[in-house]
Design an enzyme around this catalytic site. Sequence first.
Site, mmCIF file in Angstrom:
data_model
loop_
_atom_site.group_PDB
_atom_site.id
_atom_site.type_symbol
_atom_site.label_atom_id
_atom_site.label_comp_id
_atom_site.label_asym_id
_atom_site.label_seq_id
_atom_site.Cartn_x
_atom_site.Cartn_y
_atom_site.Cartn_z
ATOM 1 N N ASP A 69 7.442 -8.034 -7.792
ATOM 2 C CA ASP A 69 7.864 -6.996 -6.860
ATOM 3 C C ASP A 69 9.390 -7.109 -6.774
ATOM 4 O OD1 ASP A 69 8.048 -4.956 -5.039
ATOM 5 O OD2 ASP A 69 6.435 -5.683 -3.758
HETATM 6 C C1 BGC Z 1 7.441 -2.439 -2.988
HETATM 7 C C2 BGC Z 1 6.722 -2.005 -4.236
HETATM 8 C C3 BGC Z 1 7.559 -1.004 -4.988
HETATM 9 C C4 BGC Z 1 8.913 -1.627 -5.293
HETATM 10 C C5 BGC Z 1 9.842 -0.729 -6.064
HETATM 11 C C6 BGC Z 1 8.844 -2.888 -3.272
HETATM 12 O O1 BGC Z 1 9.529 -3.114 -2.094
HETATM 13 O O2 BGC Z 1 6.728 -3.478 -2.352
HETATM 14 O O3 BGC Z 1 5.464 -1.475 -3.924
HETATM 15 O O4 BGC Z 1 6.890 -0.587 -6.136
HETATM 16 O O5 BGC Z 1 9.527 -1.967 -4.075
HETATM 17 O O6 BGC Z 1 10.338 0.290 -5.266
#
Ligand code: BGC
Length: 758
Positions: free
Chosen positions: A276
């Site tokens: 993530d």
């Molecule tokens: C989120 C993800 C997301 C990623 C990219 C993160 O903060 O938890 O679900 O895909 O950011 O934006």
Amino acid sequence: MIRFVRPSALVLRTVHVLAIALCAVGLAAAAEETPPRYLDSSRPIDERVEDLLGRLTLDEKIALVHANTKFTNAGVPRLGIPPLRLSDGPHGVREEISADSWKPAGRTDDFATALPVGAALAATWNVDLARAYGGVIAAEARQRGKHIMLAPGVNIVRTPLGGRNFEYFGEDPWLSSRLAVATIRGLQAGDVAACVKHFALNNQETSRSSVDVAVSERALRELYLPAFEAAVREAGVLSVMGAYNRYLGAYCCENDRLLNQILKGEWGFRGLVMSDWNGTHDTRAAFFGGLDLEMGTHKPFDEFYFARPLRDSVQRGEFPLAVLDDKVRRNLRVLFATRALDDRPPGAMNTPEHQAVARRVAAEAIILLKNAADLLPLDPERVKAIAVIGDNATRLQCHGGGSSEIKPLYEITPLAGILERVAGRATIIHAAGYRPPAQRRTGAVDAAGIARTENAADAQKAAAAELIERAVAAAKAADVAIVVGGLNHDHNQDAEGGDRTALGLPYGQDELIARVAAANPHTVVVLVAGSPVAMDPWLAQVPSVVQAWYGGMEAGRALADVLFGDVNPSGRLPVSFPRRLADSPAHASGAARHYPGEKGQVHYDEDLLVGYRWFDAKGIEPLFPFGFGLSYTKFAYSPLRVTSTGRGADLAVTVECDVRNAGDRAGAEVVQLYLERVGADATRPPQELKAFAKVALAAGESKPVRLTLNARSFATYDPALPGWRIEAGDFRLHVGSSSRDRRQTVDYRVPAAVVLGR
Ligand code: BGC
């Protein structure tokens, strides 16, 4: 006979140095081939991967395993390998973001179809629609040149306060699994890789980037992992995103147990694991812990853990090249599987077909929770004046909530949808009723680039009473009052990066609804929200209540479809609605240890009793039970017929039932099968959803519905084994319309114990 001799450390080191040297000159056995094998689309993917891998220098390999913009890696320009292009997800293709900041890129070609949120898709209980939903996203992603869509999100809803509940598929592992598999199939059939997220145990937003989840092995396997497991084993998902939180003390993006042992080991996952955004914390831990692609770290791209620090460690011989090669292979597999180097057909954006899917999902997701005296559907010929009250009647919701926001081509609000439906026939009187405080940016930005906001000083307080008075006047002047309220995507509502702080409706809506209902007995409350809200303060006074979720760009039309009876509601709750917060498992004790955690740890002591499993076991009456939803017609169930074939691991049990539409309107029923173990095993939840089917029926029509169970349906996870096993004994199969409306039951005996293993 071949004898294996353990090579000495010196030999190993020499081989390692040689391998790196070969890498460094980009030596490729097949360098003179024309065209090179990796470009030959007729060859199997693994062959192409090996060929390409053999041509890469160390620097090129490193360039593939970390980001060089917010949403891409660098690719290998020398060999014509494009960057791997990623996008949020999960409800459509997100707008383009700047290369190295979270600012929108400011493009005009990135308006997209905004589909309803994950909770809404789950509320349809319609796997065919989920597949179509994935197909829409794939077509738009292809058109935008994306290879991976960061979708779907399948974390189990453990608390009704979860800030991202709206993105997920609810509280039940079977329902989540079915929707995950269908969505992924829809996406990947369109040559776009799905990325199932967030693996695993990211069940709250509070302290999400650090909290260590303490959960039993059984609850992990039976509740929190099944949707991921089905994504891998059934749908062949090509990528997985690690979660921010920790499990067994280790961050999930660097978690050997989750990533190497379970995901890649037990489940045989061959795709790539990405972090993530800013979920990576250490080069060594991530390298050996199973991460294959580092995204979003808050450092210059060259300083990412998998950039220069990793290259140096490999070069020094501290980290084996073979492990790096495995990561590169996984990255390349996705590239080839999405036909990034072949002639991937173009996609399509914003087509009428995509918009029709958005509307259909939104309409099928709507749940009729209460409909006293059949107030709904409204007769557009007879209703002459309608009061539409509430901030959510006019609020744009698609562009909000965090990383899942979409820049929609257009968005039909509830007010616009109702206006369009009754155009020229009825007068609409709109009143705001309540107004959420303006949001002020705090200056802080979180991992996903979401600007933190807070409520600006509440200058509206004085205005609140006046807003209510105007709403009451509007309600009095109308035949029907429709209050469109609920939550929204402001911080501490349905938004990433924070949980809600209470179950109750915010912004004084309880008072507003009670006053409007007192002024007009024909009051309908429409809840636009991704989670349950408390309704006791007004539920008894309000004849009709509708749960509408966040319905995407066609939300308003879908709502009008249901309110005026063009669509017969067939949504069913994917989560239990508790009467009060303390009725739900994570909050029953009120102890910080259970939510949101203390001393860095949150303990899932409710164990297997999440959602309806808890309400059933503790004899608590929910406000509205899991699986519940009314229709404008009624359905009748015949007695069940049960047959079985196979034994042991090959067991297949079929339960059949004739379902009849006993009313005078076409409609759709969600036929649900709950399994109960009779006697013996006190550790099992009283009942668990194991099969369901959605069936559309014309008025008076009857259709046979077939539900199938397999060996795994009867199994529990035995950590001592370790693996799945079935105890011999008696089961009861309940079939009905919700977890609390079981219409028919049949007994089934499993004659002998079976060990299924992992
Ligand atoms: C989120 C993800 C997301 C990623 C990219 C993160 O903060 O938890 O679900 O895909 O950011 O934006």
